[in-house]
Motif scaffolding. Structure first.
Motif, PDB file in Angstrom:
ATOM      1  N   ARG B  28       0.823  -1.213   0.000  1.00  0.00           N
ATOM      2  CA  ARG B  28       0.000   0.000   0.000  1.00  0.00           C
ATOM      3  C   ARG B  28       0.855   1.260   0.000  1.00  0.00           C
ATOM      4  O   ARG B  28       0.495   2.255  -0.633  1.00  0.00           O
ATOM      5  N   SER B  29       1.975   1.212   0.705  1.00  0.00           N
ATOM      6  CA  SER B  29       2.860   2.372   0.714  1.00  0.00           C
ATOM      7  C   SER B  29       3.363   2.647  -0.691  1.00  0.00           C
ATOM      8  O   SER B  29       3.391   3.791  -1.147  1.00  0.00           O
ATOM      9  N   ARG B  30       3.769   1.571  -1.371  1.00  0.00           N
ATOM     10  CA  ARG B  30       4.268   1.729  -2.733  1.00  0.00           C
ATOM     11  C   ARG B  30       3.189   2.318  -3.639  1.00  0.00           C
ATOM     12  O   ARG B  30       3.437   3.256  -4.394  1.00  0.00           O
ATOM     13  N   GLU B  31       1.987   1.783  -3.465  1.00  0.00           N
ATOM     14  CA  GLU B  31       0.875   2.286  -4.295  1.00  0.00           C
ATOM     15  C   GLU B  31       0.611   3.767  -4.031  1.00  0.00           C
ATOM     16  O   GLU B  31       0.427   4.561  -4.955  1.00  0.00           O
ATOM     17  N   MET B  32       0.684   4.114  -2.759  1.00  0.00           N
ATOM     18  CA  MET B  32       0.388   5.501  -2.414  1.00  0.00           C
ATOM     19  C   MET B  32       1.436   6.434  -3.001  1.00  0.00           C
ATOM     20  O   MET B  32       1.128   7.497  -3.541  1.00  0.00           O
ATOM     21  N   GLU B  33       2.699   6.003  -2.897  1.00  0.00           N
ATOM     22  CA  GLU B  33       3.778   6.844  -3.430  1.00  0.00           C
ATOM     23  C   GLU B  33       3.609   7.000  -4.929  1.00  0.00           C
ATOM     24  O   GLU B  33       3.781   8.092  -5.478  1.00  0.00           O
ATOM     25  N   GLU B  34       3.249   5.887  -5.593  1.00  0.00           N
ATOM     26  CA  GLU B  34       3.072   5.959  -7.047  1.00  0.00           C
ATOM     27  C   GLU B  34       1.940   6.925  -7.408  1.00  0.00           C
ATOM     28  O   GLU B  34       2.085   7.733  -8.329  1.00  0.00           O
ATOM     29  N   GLY B 103       5.539  10.130   5.492  1.00  0.00           N
ATOM     30  CA  GLY B 103       4.268  10.627   4.985  1.00  0.00           C
ATOM     31  C   GLY B 103       3.397   9.506   4.453  1.00  0.00           C
ATOM     32  O   GLY B 103       2.394   9.772   3.797  1.00  0.00           O
ATOM     33  N   TYR B 104       3.779   8.270   4.700  1.00  0.00           N
ATOM     34  CA  TYR B 104       3.005   7.128   4.190  1.00  0.00           C
ATOM     35  C   TYR B 104       1.834   6.845   5.115  1.00  0.00           C
ATOM     36  O   TYR B 104       1.965   6.910   6.337  1.00  0.00           O
ATOM     37  N   TYR B 105       0.707   6.549   4.522  1.00  0.00           N
ATOM     38  CA  TYR B 105      -0.505   6.364   5.335  1.00  0.00           C
ATOM     39  C   TYR B 105      -0.564   4.997   6.009  1.00  0.00           C
ATOM     40  O   TYR B 105      -0.953   4.863   7.148  1.00  0.00           O
ATOM     41  N   GLU B 106      -0.186   3.985   5.277  1.00  0.00           N
ATOM     42  CA  GLU B 106      -0.449   2.636   5.736  1.00  0.00           C
ATOM     43  C   GLU B 106       0.268   2.260   7.046  1.00  0.00           C
ATOM     44  O   GLU B 106      -0.327   1.613   7.905  1.00  0.00           O
ATOM     45  N   PRO B 107       1.524   2.686   7.240  1.00  0.00           N
ATOM     46  CA  PRO B 107       2.198   2.272   8.483  1.00  0.00           C
ATOM     47  C   PRO B 107       1.550   2.811   9.747  1.00  0.00           C
ATOM     48  O   PRO B 107       1.950   2.432  10.843  1.00  0.00           O
ATOM     49  N   VAL B 108       0.567   3.677   9.612  1.00  0.00           N
ATOM     50  CA  VAL B 108      -0.128   4.167  10.803  1.00  0.00           C
ATOM     51  C   VAL B 108      -0.797   3.005  11.537  1.00  0.00           C
ATOM     52  O   VAL B 108      -0.832   2.961  12.769  1.00  0.00           O
ATOM     53  N   HIS B 109      -1.290   2.018  10.771  1.00  0.00           N
ATOM     54  CA  HIS B 109      -2.071   0.945  11.396  1.00  0.00           C
ATOM     55  C   HIS B 109      -1.262   0.066  12.345  1.00  0.00           C
ATOM     56  O   HIS B 109      -1.723  -0.181  13.461  1.00  0.00           O
ATOM     57  N   PRO B 110      -0.075  -0.395  11.961  1.00  0.00           N
ATOM     58  CA  PRO B 110       0.694  -1.164  12.943  1.00  0.00           C
ATOM     59  C   PRO B 110       0.994  -0.365  14.209  1.00  0.00           C
ATOM     60  O   PRO B 110       0.945  -0.920  15.321  1.00  0.00           O
ATOM     61  N   ALA B 111       1.280   0.915  14.043  1.00  0.00           N
ATOM     62  CA  ALA B 111       1.568   1.730  15.220  1.00  0.00           C
ATOM     63  C   ALA B 111       0.326   1.890  16.074  1.00  0.00           C
ATOM     64  O   ALA B 111       0.390   1.870  17.309  1.00  0.00           O
ATOM     65  N   ASN B 112      -0.820   2.004  15.413  1.00  0.00           N
ATOM     66  CA  ASN B 112      -2.083   2.094  16.143  1.00  0.00           C
ATOM     67  C   ASN B 112      -2.321   0.840  16.955  1.00  0.00           C
ATOM     68  O   ASN B 112      -2.791   0.897  18.081  1.00  0.00           O
ATOM     69  N   GLU B 113      -1.981  -0.300  16.348  1.00  0.00           N
ATOM     70  CA  GLU B 113      -2.170  -1.568  17.041  1.00  0.00           C
ATOM     71  C   GLU B 113      -1.350  -1.625  18.309  1.00  0.00           C
ATOM     72  O   GLU B 113      -1.795  -2.134  19.329  1.00  0.00           O
ATOM     73  N   SER B 130       6.537   2.580  10.114  1.00  0.00           N
ATOM     74  CA  SER B 130       7.485   2.225   9.054  1.00  0.00           C
ATOM     75  C   SER B 130       8.677   1.495   9.622  1.00  0.00           C
ATOM     76  O   SER B 130       9.203   0.569   9.020  1.00  0.00           O
ATOM     77  N   LYS B 131       9.110   1.947  10.790  1.00  0.00           N
ATOM     78  CA  LYS B 131      10.281   1.302  11.382  1.00  0.00           C
ATOM     79  C   LYS B 131       9.910  -0.087  11.891  1.00  0.00           C
ATOM     80  O   LYS B 131      10.661  -1.035  11.719  1.00  0.00           O
ATOM     81  N   MET B 132       8.715  -0.218  12.470  1.00  0.00           N
ATOM     82  CA  MET B 132       8.333  -1.495  13.085  1.00  0.00           C
ATOM     83  C   MET B 132       8.203  -2.595  12.054  1.00  0.00           C
ATOM     84  O   MET B 132       8.607  -3.723  12.289  1.00  0.00           O
ATOM     85  N   VAL B 133       7.611  -2.269  10.921  1.00  0.00           N
ATOM     86  CA  VAL B 133       7.414  -3.328   9.930  1.00  0.00           C
ATOM     87  C   VAL B 133       8.390  -3.185   8.756  1.00  0.00           C
ATOM     88  O   VAL B 133       8.235  -3.854   7.738  1.00  0.00           O
ATOM     89  N   ASN B 134       9.390  -2.310   8.936  1.00  0.00           N
ATOM     90  CA  ASN B 134      10.379  -2.069   7.875  1.00  0.00           C
ATOM     91  C   ASN B 134       9.693  -1.753   6.545  1.00  0.00           C
ATOM     92  O   ASN B 134      10.007  -2.327   5.517  1.00  0.00           O
ATOM     93  N   ALA B 135       8.746  -0.852   6.602  1.00  0.00           N
ATOM     94  CA  ALA B 135       7.938  -0.621   5.416  1.00  0.00           C
ATOM     95  C   ALA B 135       8.622   0.260   4.398  1.00  0.00           C
ATOM     96  O   ALA B 135       8.346   0.178   3.221  1.00  0.00           O
ATOM     97  N   ASN B 136       9.502   1.139   4.854  1.00  0.00           N
ATOM     98  CA  ASN B 136      10.073   2.111   3.916  1.00  0.00           C
ATOM     99  C   ASN B 136      11.554   1.804   3.702  1.00  0.00           C
ATOM    100  O   ASN B 136      12.361   1.957   4.610  1.00  0.00           O
ATOM    101  N   PRO B 137      11.936   1.352   2.504  1.00  0.00           N
ATOM    102  CA  PRO B 137      13.319   0.926   2.299  1.00  0.00           C
ATOM    103  C   PRO B 137      14.340   2.019   2.555  1.00  0.00           C
ATOM    104  O   PRO B 137      15.475   1.736   2.928  1.00  0.00           O
ATOM    105  N   ILE B 138      13.952   3.269   2.374  1.00  0.00           N
ATOM    106  CA  ILE B 138      14.946   4.334   2.526  1.00  0.00           C
ATOM    107  C   ILE B 138      15.280   4.569   3.985  1.00  0.00           C
ATOM    108  O   ILE B 138      16.374   4.997   4.334  1.00  0.00           O
TER     109      ILE B 138
END
Lengths: 328, 440
Positions: B28-34, B103-113, B130-138
């Motif tokens: 989802r992060s990739r899709e959002m960035e695209e 600025g990615y929307y999707e990683p909000v959910h794991p943090a919310n959990e 993003s850090k918890m699930v390693n969502a953002n490669p950069i």
């Protein structure tokens, strides 16, 4: 080439340096073997409101403070008319040039900047005064003025029976002024003054104190200079002014950091546009470093002499450090 | 061997999030960035050099590859969480800097959990997620995080991140009063430089520091040229693109960024000569203020520029303020340089976390005059109490000088797009109507 680069981009410091060198040559050049510049008698009657020392041989003119003390001591019989006239001329000079007398024309100021440069080259950080110390030093210069008057006048009045003290207490400030010691010793080194003319111990002590403090604290003497004290009183009425456009200020505090005299009104004041004051010597360092276009400016009456610019990168050796810029 | 510190916030780190959830977050992060990138590239007038900046900010783009290569050779990557981290210092130690704020929307959910706090700032949650699930490669492979304790969210975020990566927290004196706060902050900067030396194993030399300051100052100079272009009557760069460019400076090598930006500026100047204009003719000139907007979260600027406004200026810590104040050195002593560096990052900063913050209002007013702003869009993230509180003050101040302001609260979510669009459209309509009325 390097010299030409220095003058690009509205640097104030090089211009000021040239003016300072000119002032030094004019005031003390001849005693170091240079051709005399100002031997016209008219100059010998005007005394300057800066530390151009009386003890420099053949100087065309000198600091008025020597004359004031002398006049206070000897002028009782003539109702101090001479002192009054001289002070009036000095006040006129102050109103005309304000504290340009300090940072642009004072030979002793150049000496202190030499000390500062030396410290910087050695990589030693400057000492920063605490708030209380700053307030204290501010008062010291007025205290010096007060004490000078308090001592100079009574010892000249024979009715008080203190004339016998004149040999000890005449010219009270000059006896402790480090400028006297400094210029005498340098003249002795350059052979303009015989070594037999020994300095009193107190002058040597004040010279040592001055050298150490000027090394660690920029413009240490300027903070207590009584000439500066008198000028501070006319700080608002003199024609040259340091102005600030508060709308453009971003409160980045560069002006307060670079100020050699810790004059923080430039940083603090957000209402008035005239931000000079008793500590400011109009050296223009804040104007030079201010990164906001047209925020700070040095004015002479209604005219703007120079104002701050956005920094441009420069390749010069000096510019590299000065503006922190430089093309990569 | 040193005992690994047990996690305080997340027990059983492995397996806490299911593979499926991690994959979904990444996808989802990739899709959002695209989607964000397509929105940017589909603007009608757009300089060609901007594709370089697109590439830098791309999800899993060339830059993240470059960074992991750099790390493979033993280089260190330092994540920063705030504009108040002196990047010159990081670069002088030989490390590279990466801005973590996500600025990615999707990683909000794991943090919310994990935290279960729906009212917390979504940017903080997204960064943590993003850090918890390693969502953002950069931002995956960072060696250290520098986190100034500015707002409550950032402060605790730094603490939580300590479970994953070493964190250097910096104590920001939040009441700005001259000398005292300056002394504290200089000491914090010196502490940071010691920590950086520890991590990279390299001493930060004076020469390197001056060199980096020069490079960054060059960046500031270029950015002020960019502001000149945006200040003109016919800006050739849209607000979103300008924000993208300046945010890329936080991810890119500054030297290369300088080169590309000067290229971009000359291209924009050429476009100006040809009479091109970004956005529509006679668009409302908008100033963007408030909470930060990190790259893929360009929801609000996109809406503003799609509904007939042009963002000619902003005062965000993710925009203008990144590059607004150069470091001015007056001495060449190490202490003097450190002080200059520290004061540049502290005093001109108009983050709402500072208490006497009149400079912010003054700056906004000044830029309204300089940029010919007709309306202010004030954006707050949900849970950004500091921005929210200041918004009231700013609105009243702006009312005095007759500049309308609209306050938008947004969440990291696409659900509120239509609602925001309606409000922004009405706002811009109002500005244009006002312009006509004044014209008569």
């Amino acid at each position: 080439m390097e010299l030409m680069e220095m003058f690009k981009g509205r640097n104030i410091r090089p211009w000021r340096f040239l003016v300072q060198i000119g002032a030094v040559l004019f005031i003390i050049g001849q005693s170091y073997g240079l051709p005399p510049f100002g031997t016209y008698p008219i100059f010998r009657r005007i005394f300057l409101p800066n530390a151009s020392c009386r003890y420099i041989n053949d100087a065309p003119t000198s600091c008025y403070y020597y004359q004031v003390q002398d006049g206070f001591t000897t002028g009782f019989a003539t109702n101090y008319v001479d002192v009054a006239i001289m002070l009036a001329v000095v006040v006129l000079l102050i109103i005309l040039l304000g504290r340009f007398w300090c940072s642009w024309l004072c030979p002793f100021g150049l000496v202190q900047e030499g000390f500062e440069k030396l410290r910087e080259l050695l990589g030693i950080p400057r000492y920063r005064l605490k708030w209380k110390q700053r307030i204290l030093l501010r008062r010291v210069k007025y205290t010096i003025i007060f004490l000078t008057v308090l001592i100079s006048i009574p010892i000249g009045i024979s009715a008080l029976g203190l004339t016998s003290c004149q040999s000890t207490f005449a010219l009270p400030f000059c006896q402790v002024c480090p400028a006297k010691g400094f210029f005498l010793i340098t003249q002795q080194i350059f052979g303009a003054e015989p070594w037999s003319n020994k300095l009193p111990l107190i002058a040597i002590a004040s010279l040592v104190v001055f050298s150490v403090s000027a090394f660690f604290l920029p413009m240490a003497f300027c903070r207590i200079c009584p000439m500066g004290g008198l000028m501070a009183l006319f700080g608002r009425t003199s024609l040259p002014l340091l102005k600030k456009d508060p709308d453009k200020c971003t409160k980045c505090r560069i002006c307060a950091r670079v100020c050699p005299l810790d004059h923080d009104r430039v940083y603090e004041d957000m209402e008035k546009d005239d931000v000079g004051g008793e500590d400011c010597t109009l050296c223009g360092k804040c104007v030079e470093y201010c990164p906001e276009e047209g925020c700070l400016s040095i004015n002479y009456g209604p005219f703007t002499l120079t104002s701050s610019k956005r920094p441009r990168t420069r390749n010069t050796f000096l510019g590299r450090f000065r503006k922190g810029g430089g093309d990569t | 061997m040193k005992e690994k510190r047990t996690s305080r916030y997340l027990k059983d780190k492995d397996g806490y999030f299911s593979e499926e959830q991690i994959d979904r977050t990444k996808k989802r992060s990739r899709e959002m960035e695209e989607a964000s990138r397509t929105r940017l590239t589909s603007q009608k007038v757009r300089a060609k050099t901007l594709t370089y900046f697109d590439e830098i900010m791309k999800y899993d783009g060339a830059r993240s590859q470059e960074l992991s290569d750099f790390q493979g050779k033993g280089g260190k990557i330092i994540g920063t969480m705030c504009v108040m981290v002196p990047l010159e210092l990081i670069n002088a130690s030989g490390a590279k800097n990466v801005r973590l704020c996500s600025g990615y929307y999707e990683p909000v959910h794991p943090a919310n959990e994990l935290l279960g706090d729906a009212g917390l700032c979504p940017m903080v949650k997204s960064t943590l997620g993003s850090k918890m699930v390693n969502a953002n490669p950069i931002t995956n492979n960072i060696n250290m995080v520098v986190g100034p304790a500015t707002c409550d969210g950032k402060m605790k975020l730094a603490e939580i991140l300590e479970d994953w990566v070493p964190v250097v927290m910096m104590n920001i004196p939040r009441v700005k009063i001259g000398e005292t706060s300056s002394d504290i902050w200089v000491k914090e900067i010196e502490y940071l430089s010691r920590k950086l030396e520890e991590v990279t194993g390299k001493r930060i030399s004076k020469r390197a520091l001056v060199n980096e300051i020069k490079k960054w100052n060059r960046g500031h100079e270029l950015w002020s040229k960019m502001l000149d272009i945006r200040r003109s009557k016919r800006p050739t760069i849209s607000g979103q693109d300008a924000m993208l460019v300046v945010q890329a400076s936080q991810m890119d090598d500054i030297e290369r960024w300088n080169k590309k930006t000067s290229q971009l500026i000359s291209e924009l100047q050429d476009m100006q000569k040809k009479g091109m204009i970004a956005g529509e003719d006679g668009a409302a000139r908008i100033l963007l203020a408030g909470s930060p907007m990190m790259y893929p979260n360009f929801k609000i600027p996109a809406i503003v520029e799609e509904s007939g406004g042009t963002i000619v200026h902003d005062e965000l810590c993710s925009g203008f303020r990144l590059m607004s104040d150069p470091v001015m050195l007056d001495g060449i002593t190490r202490k003097g340089i450190m002080r200059g560096l520290a004061e540049r990052y502290f005093f001109p900063c108009t983050c709402p976390c500072f208490s006497p913050n009149d400079e912010r209002i003054r700056r906004i007013k000044e830029s309204i005059e300089a940029f010919g702003i007709e309306g202010v869009v004030f954006h707050t993230l949900r849970g950004c109490h500091l921005s929210n509180i200041e918004a009231t003050k700013i609105e009243l101040e702006l009312r005095d000088i007759g500049i309308p302001m609209v306050k938008l609260e947004s969440e990291y979510d696409e659900g509120d797009i239509e609602q925001v669009r309606t409000r922004v459209e009405a706002f811009i309509e109002m500005i244009k109507a006002r312009r006509e009325n004044e014209g008569i």
